[in-house]
Design a protein around this motif. Structure first.
Motif, PDB file in Angstrom:
ATOM      1  N   LEU A 162      46.792  42.032  42.489  1.00  0.00           N
ATOM      2  CA  LEU A 162      46.079  40.912  42.996  1.00  0.00           C
ATOM      3  C   LEU A 162      45.041  40.561  41.965  1.00  0.00           C
ATOM      4  CD1 LEU A 162      46.390  38.486  44.753  1.00  0.00           C
ATOM      5  CD2 LEU A 162      44.671  39.683  46.427  1.00  0.00           C
ATOM      6  N   SER A 163      44.008  41.343  41.634  1.00  0.00           N
ATOM      7  CA  SER A 163      42.878  41.232  40.545  1.00  0.00           C
ATOM      8  C   SER A 163      43.587  40.724  39.343  1.00  0.00           C
ATOM      9  CB  SER A 163      41.923  42.414  40.581  1.00  0.00           C
ATOM     10  OG  SER A 163      42.578  43.406  39.873  1.00  0.00           O
ATOM     11  N   ILE A 164      44.534  41.403  38.927  1.00  0.00           N
ATOM     12  CA  ILE A 164      44.854  41.150  37.555  1.00  0.00           C
ATOM     13  C   ILE A 164      45.859  39.758  37.751  1.00  0.00           C
ATOM     14  CG2 ILE A 164      46.761  41.924  35.929  1.00  0.00           C
ATOM     15  CD1 ILE A 164      46.526  44.701  36.653  1.00  0.00           C
ATOM     16  N   ALA A 165      46.268  39.555  38.671  1.00  0.00           N
ATOM     17  CA  ALA A 165      46.998  38.224  38.777  1.00  0.00           C
ATOM     18  C   ALA A 165      45.754  37.143  38.588  1.00  0.00           C
ATOM     19  CB  ALA A 165      47.716  37.897  40.116  1.00  0.00           C
ATOM     20  N   LEU A 166      44.848  37.102  39.420  1.00  0.00           N
ATOM     21  CA  LEU A 166      43.910  36.038  39.333  1.00  0.00           C
ATOM     22  C   LEU A 166      42.878  36.309  37.908  1.00  0.00           C
ATOM     23  CD1 LEU A 166      42.435  36.776  42.933  1.00  0.00           C
ATOM     24  CD2 LEU A 166      43.583  35.004  42.209  1.00  0.00           C
ATOM     25  N   THR A 167      42.818  37.136  37.268  1.00  0.00           N
ATOM     26  CA  THR A 167      42.104  37.456  36.060  1.00  0.00           C
ATOM     27  C   THR A 167      43.205  36.664  35.045  1.00  0.00           C
ATOM     28  OG1 THR A 167      41.070  39.443  36.570  1.00  0.00           O
ATOM     29  CG2 THR A 167      41.135  38.800  34.554  1.00  0.00           C
ATOM     30  N   SER A 168      44.369  36.851  35.004  1.00  0.00           N
ATOM     31  CA  SER A 168      45.055  36.073  34.123  1.00  0.00           C
ATOM     32  C   SER A 168      45.464  34.948  34.309  1.00  0.00           C
ATOM     33  CB  SER A 168      46.653  37.062  34.197  1.00  0.00           C
ATOM     34  OG  SER A 168      46.544  38.355  33.892  1.00  0.00           O
ATOM     35  N   ALA A 169      45.313  34.435  35.726  1.00  0.00           N
ATOM     36  CA  ALA A 169      45.654  33.084  35.862  1.00  0.00           C
ATOM     37  C   ALA A 169      44.392  31.978  35.397  1.00  0.00           C
ATOM     38  CB  ALA A 169      45.922  32.868  37.518  1.00  0.00           C
TER      39      ALA A 169
ATOM     40  N   GLY B   5      34.763  30.146  33.690  1.00  0.00           N
ATOM     41  CA  GLY B   5      34.299  31.341  33.094  1.00  0.00           C
ATOM     42  C   GLY B   5      33.267  32.289  34.176  1.00  0.00           C
ATOM     43  N   LYS B   6      32.802  31.827  35.075  1.00  0.00           N
ATOM     44  CA  LYS B   6      32.245  32.708  36.200  1.00  0.00           C
ATOM     45  C   LYS B   6      33.356  33.296  36.983  1.00  0.00           C
ATOM     46  CE  LYS B   6      27.879  30.194  36.628  1.00  0.00           C
ATOM     47  NZ  LYS B   6      27.046  29.253  37.260  1.00  0.00           N
ATOM     48  N   TRP B   7      34.310  32.709  37.351  1.00  0.00           N
ATOM     49  CA  TRP B   7      35.306  33.248  38.120  1.00  0.00           C
ATOM     50  C   TRP B   7      36.008  34.336  37.184  1.00  0.00           C
ATOM     51  CZ3 TRP B   7      35.576  33.353  42.826  1.00  0.00           C
ATOM     52  CH2 TRP B   7      35.073  32.009  43.663  1.00  0.00           C
ATOM     53  N   LEU B   8      36.273  34.035  36.027  1.00  0.00           N
ATOM     54  CA  LEU B   8      36.693  34.892  34.949  1.00  0.00           C
ATOM     55  C   LEU B   8      36.013  36.269  34.916  1.00  0.00           C
ATOM     56  CD1 LEU B   8      39.203  35.705  33.084  1.00  0.00           C
ATOM     57  CD2 LEU B   8      37.724  34.621  31.268  1.00  0.00           C
ATOM     58  N   GLY B   9      34.908  36.208  34.945  1.00  0.00           N
ATOM     59  CA  GLY B   9      33.933  37.283  35.057  1.00  0.00           C
ATOM     60  C   GLY B   9      34.035  38.136  36.285  1.00  0.00           C
ATOM     61  N   PHE B  10      33.737  37.368  37.455  1.00  0.00           N
ATOM     62  CA  PHE B  10      34.116  38.118  38.583  1.00  0.00           C
ATOM     63  C   PHE B  10      35.233  38.682  38.750  1.00  0.00           C
ATOM     64  CE2 PHE B  10      35.482  37.586  43.205  1.00  0.00           C
ATOM     65  CZ  PHE B  10      34.402  38.691  43.670  1.00  0.00           C
ATOM     66  N   PHE B  11      36.448  38.030  38.650  1.00  0.00           N
ATOM     67  CA  PHE B  11      37.967  38.873  38.663  1.00  0.00           C
ATOM     68  C   PHE B  11      37.986  39.938  37.673  1.00  0.00           C
ATOM     69  CE2 PHE B  11      39.290  34.336  40.446  1.00  0.00           C
ATOM     70  CZ  PHE B  11      39.185  34.692  41.735  1.00  0.00           C
ATOM     71  N   SER B  12      37.474  39.463  36.536  1.00  0.00           N
ATOM     72  CA  SER B  12      37.482  40.728  35.453  1.00  0.00           C
ATOM     73  C   SER B  12      36.755  41.941  36.153  1.00  0.00           C
ATOM     74  CB  SER B  12      36.978  40.272  34.214  1.00  0.00           C
ATOM     75  OG  SER B  12      37.620  39.344  33.625  1.00  0.00           O
ATOM     76  N   LEU B  13      35.533  41.638  36.738  1.00  0.00           N
ATOM     77  CA  LEU B  13      34.579  42.850  37.113  1.00  0.00           C
ATOM     78  C   LEU B  13      35.683  43.539  38.359  1.00  0.00           C
ATOM     79  CD1 LEU B  13      32.092  44.458  37.720  1.00  0.00           C
ATOM     80  CD2 LEU B  13      31.531  42.621  39.327  1.00  0.00           C
ATOM     81  N   ILE B  14      36.161  42.924  39.289  1.00  0.00           N
ATOM     82  CA  ILE B  14      36.898  43.486  40.338  1.00  0.00           C
ATOM     83  C   ILE B  14      38.157  44.542  39.596  1.00  0.00           C
ATOM     84  CG2 ILE B  14      38.554  43.138  42.333  1.00  0.00           C
ATOM     85  CD1 ILE B  14      35.638  42.507  42.639  1.00  0.00           C
TER      86      ILE B  14
ATOM     87  N   ALA C   3      42.846  47.259  26.047  1.00  0.00           N
ATOM     88  CA  ALA C   3      43.271  46.376  26.956  1.00  0.00           C
ATOM     89  C   ALA C   3      41.969  46.173  27.919  1.00  0.00           C
ATOM     90  CB  ALA C   3      44.546  46.687  27.946  1.00  0.00           C
ATOM     91  N   ILE C   4      41.256  47.363  28.365  1.00  0.00           N
ATOM     92  CA  ILE C   4      40.106  47.475  29.079  1.00  0.00           C
ATOM     93  C   ILE C   4      38.882  46.734  28.725  1.00  0.00           C
ATOM     94  CG2 ILE C   4      38.440  48.870  30.347  1.00  0.00           C
ATOM     95  CD1 ILE C   4      40.925  48.865  31.981  1.00  0.00           C
ATOM     96  N   GLY C   5      38.912  47.006  27.296  1.00  0.00           N
ATOM     97  CA  GLY C   5      37.833  46.299  26.364  1.00  0.00           C
ATOM     98  C   GLY C   5      37.863  44.803  26.428  1.00  0.00           C
ATOM     99  N   LEU C   6      39.018  44.244  26.209  1.00  0.00           N
ATOM    100  CA  LEU C   6      39.187  42.823  26.064  1.00  0.00           C
ATOM    101  C   LEU C   6      38.818  42.202  27.258  1.00  0.00           C
ATOM    102  CD1 LEU C   6      42.608  42.705  24.393  1.00  0.00           C
ATOM    103  CD2 LEU C   6      40.602  41.908  23.311  1.00  0.00           C
ATOM    104  N   VAL C   7      39.141  42.831  28.379  1.00  0.00           N
ATOM    105  CA  VAL C   7      38.600  42.177  29.780  1.00  0.00           C
ATOM    106  C   VAL C   7      37.386  42.457  29.883  1.00  0.00           C
ATOM    107  CG1 VAL C   7      39.246  42.550  32.238  1.00  0.00           C
ATOM    108  CG2 VAL C   7      40.830  42.764  30.646  1.00  0.00           C
ATOM    109  N   ALA C   8      36.834  43.638  29.683  1.00  0.00           N
ATOM    110  CA  ALA C   8      35.139  44.170  29.561  1.00  0.00           C
ATOM    111  C   ALA C   8      34.377  42.897  28.870  1.00  0.00           C
ATOM    112  CB  ALA C   8      34.727  45.447  29.324  1.00  0.00           C
ATOM    113  N   VAL C   9      34.948  42.685  27.462  1.00  0.00           N
ATOM    114  CA  VAL C   9      34.351  41.722  26.758  1.00  0.00           C
ATOM    115  C   VAL C   9      33.924  40.470  27.527  1.00  0.00           C
ATOM    116  CG1 VAL C   9      34.077  40.267  24.727  1.00  0.00           C
ATOM    117  CG2 VAL C   9      34.550  42.990  24.712  1.00  0.00           C
ATOM    118  N   ALA C  10      35.089  39.818  27.898  1.00  0.00           N
ATOM    119  CA  ALA C  10      35.284  38.571  28.591  1.00  0.00           C
ATOM    120  C   ALA C  10      34.339  38.716  29.840  1.00  0.00           C
ATOM    121  CB  ALA C  10      36.529  38.222  29.141  1.00  0.00           C
ATOM    122  N   MET C  11      34.170  39.732  30.833  1.00  0.00           N
ATOM    123  CA  MET C  11      33.393  39.774  31.667  1.00  0.00           C
ATOM    124  C   MET C  11      32.056  39.677  31.311  1.00  0.00           C
ATOM    125  SD  MET C  11      32.739  43.037  34.188  1.00  0.00           S
ATOM    126  CE  MET C  11      31.914  43.923  32.912  1.00  0.00           C
ATOM    127  N   LEU C  12      31.632  40.502  30.405  1.00  0.00           N
ATOM    128  CA  LEU C  12      30.163  40.497  29.896  1.00  0.00           C
ATOM    129  C   LEU C  12      29.682  39.283  29.295  1.00  0.00           C
ATOM    130  CD1 LEU C  12      30.162  43.940  28.185  1.00  0.00           C
ATOM    131  CD2 LEU C  12      29.044  43.403  30.231  1.00  0.00           C
TER     132      LEU C  12
END
Length: 441
Positions: A250-257, A287-296, A332-341
């Motif tokens: 579910l977290s990946i779905a929301l992050t991707s969406a 962007g804030k929602w992307l950061g939150f879902f990326s954190l989860i 993959a983890i790094g790409l999501v982490a950079v977006a979160m940061l």
């Protein structure tokens, strides 16, 4: 935070419907080209069978009967489910800030579900197998077949989303009919069959309840339920089993969406000068929602790694160690982490925010989540409790035919938006009206 776009006129809203630019034609050519390349490769698969993909009982090099096809299927389903969840939340929770992009999220759901269905079609080998295998088992033996469950979930969500979208479109088409192209008049008449302005209040209630159903079904039945259950309830696959898969999916779905919505919204804003209709504040919020879902997402990945390497059963520990030793996983983890940061940094320092940077990071997030899903499928098969593929050398490498299918489905999504944007407004009329009130049940 709220965004006031009520000053935007209807002509601005209808720019995509009423104009064709060189950029539009270039995008159309690229989309058709991607689909054409995929169909050429797919013809080879139809002619010679799945053997051309190297996906068979013994798999490609490392014993992988499932690969990019199934990884991309999960990815597209996640984007679809996350998209309609976000759209439903806008209506259900009164998140008016994101109303300018709500319909884009609904359309993304329709397009992504179509692509998910395409991957089911091509992965069964011959299309007739859907008739000979799925239909006889649906619904009498649906509980025994992962494939039939996939079709059931996609069908249920497609019907919900299409109903949701169709009900809201009627309002817009009726009020904008004199500005819409006459060549689509038969379609508009069909959409408006039996329409009366008296139904608007009723439709609002219906859409509210559909949104409520979507919010409830998503974590319990759809991408937080059925799809991960198909994997997590298989104890023979050490990398798949476990209760964390539901929230992880579910977290990946929301992050991707959210990433997909950011990209599509930015594309329309750039192509049609919609800076006023979709202002920076919308992207800042996304962007804030992307950061939150990326954190989860990252937190749940950490849970899987920690429980896999600390005093875990031997096979689970082996699967976890292989995962963390795979360079693509950390990419993959790094790409999501950079977006979160970046999302968190722009919350603290708004002057760092840029729509272009957010779009680039969103593309990276989509690539990262796709890579994670493919690795999840492949490594779960390669490192199972029962090592049925022992002695088969080499890692899994996606074939050109599999890659062409991924590119082809991206072309399908682009083509879908290009066509739909010439027929109906892709932003709800309510987004620019100041007299619309939410109707609650």
């Amino acid at each position: 935070m709220s965004v006031d776009v009520t000053g935007v006129d209807r002509d601005t809203l209808l720019r995509p419907v009423r104009s064709v630019s060189k950029r539009y034609l270039v995008a159309l050519a690229v989309a058709v080209g991607l689909i054409g390349v995929w169909l050429a490769f797919y013809y080879q698969q139809l002619r010679h069978g799945l053997i051309v993909t190297n996906l068979s009982d013994w798999g490609s090099g490392g014993g992988v009967p499932w690969g990019l096809y199934i990884g991309a299927f999960i990815w597209w389903v996640g984007i679809a489910h996350g998209g309609i969840i976000l759209s439903a939340a806008v209506r259900l929770l009164g998140m008016d800030t994101y109303q300018p992009v709500a319909r884009l999220a609904e359309l993304l759901t329709i397009a992504a579900l179509t692509c998910a269905g395409i991957f089911i079609l091509i992965h069964v080998g011959r299309p007739d197998r859907l008739v000979t295998s799925v239909i006889p088992a649906w619904p009498t033996r649906v509980q025994w077949s992962p494939l039939t469950w996939d079709v059931t979930v996609i069908t249920a969500y497609f019907v919900l989303t299409a109903t949701y979208l169709g009900l809201t479109i009627r309002y817009d088409v009726h009020r904008l009919r004199d500005r819409l192209p006459d060549r689509f008049d038969p379609l508009y008449r069909a959409l408006l069959v039996g329409y009366s302005e008296k139904e608007d209040a009723v439709v609002e209630r219906m859409v509210w309840w559909i949104a409520f159903a979507i919010i409830i079904m998503a974590p319990l039945l759809l991408h937080g339920g059925v799809i991960p259950w198909l994997f997590s309830l298989l104890p023979s696959m050490a990398g798949w089993a476990g209760g964390v898969q539901g929230p992880s999916f579910l977290s990946i779905a929301l992050t991707s969406a959210v990433s997909g919505i950011i990209i599509i919204s930015a594309a329309f804003r750039y192509a049609y000068g919609w800076e006023e209709l979709i202002p920076d504040a919308v992207f800042h919020g996304l962007g804030k929602w992307l950061g939150f879902f990326s954190l989860i997402f990252l937190w749940l990945q950490l849970q899987q790694v920690i429980t896999g390497i600390f005093a875990a059963p031997t096979t689970l520990q082996h699967a976890a160690e292989v995962k963390i030793s795979t360079p693509l996983y950390w990419v993959a983890i790094g790409l999501v982490a950079v977006a979160m940061l970046y999302a968190f940094a722009t919350s603290l320092r708004p002057d760092l925010f840029s729509v272009r940077a957010l779009v680039g990071l969103s593309v990276g997030v989509l690539a990262g989540t796709l890579a994670e899903k493919v690795l999840f499928v492949v490594e779960g098969l390669q490192h199972a409790h029962l090592d049925v593929y022992a002695g088969v050398p080499g890692p899994y490498v996606p074939s050109a035919i599999e890659i062409s299918a991924l590119l082809g489905t991206i072309g399908v999504v682009v083509l879908f938006f290009l066509v739909v944007s010439k027929v109906i407004p892709v932003v709800e009329l309510h987004a620019i009206e100041d007299d619309h009130e939410e109707v609650n049940p």
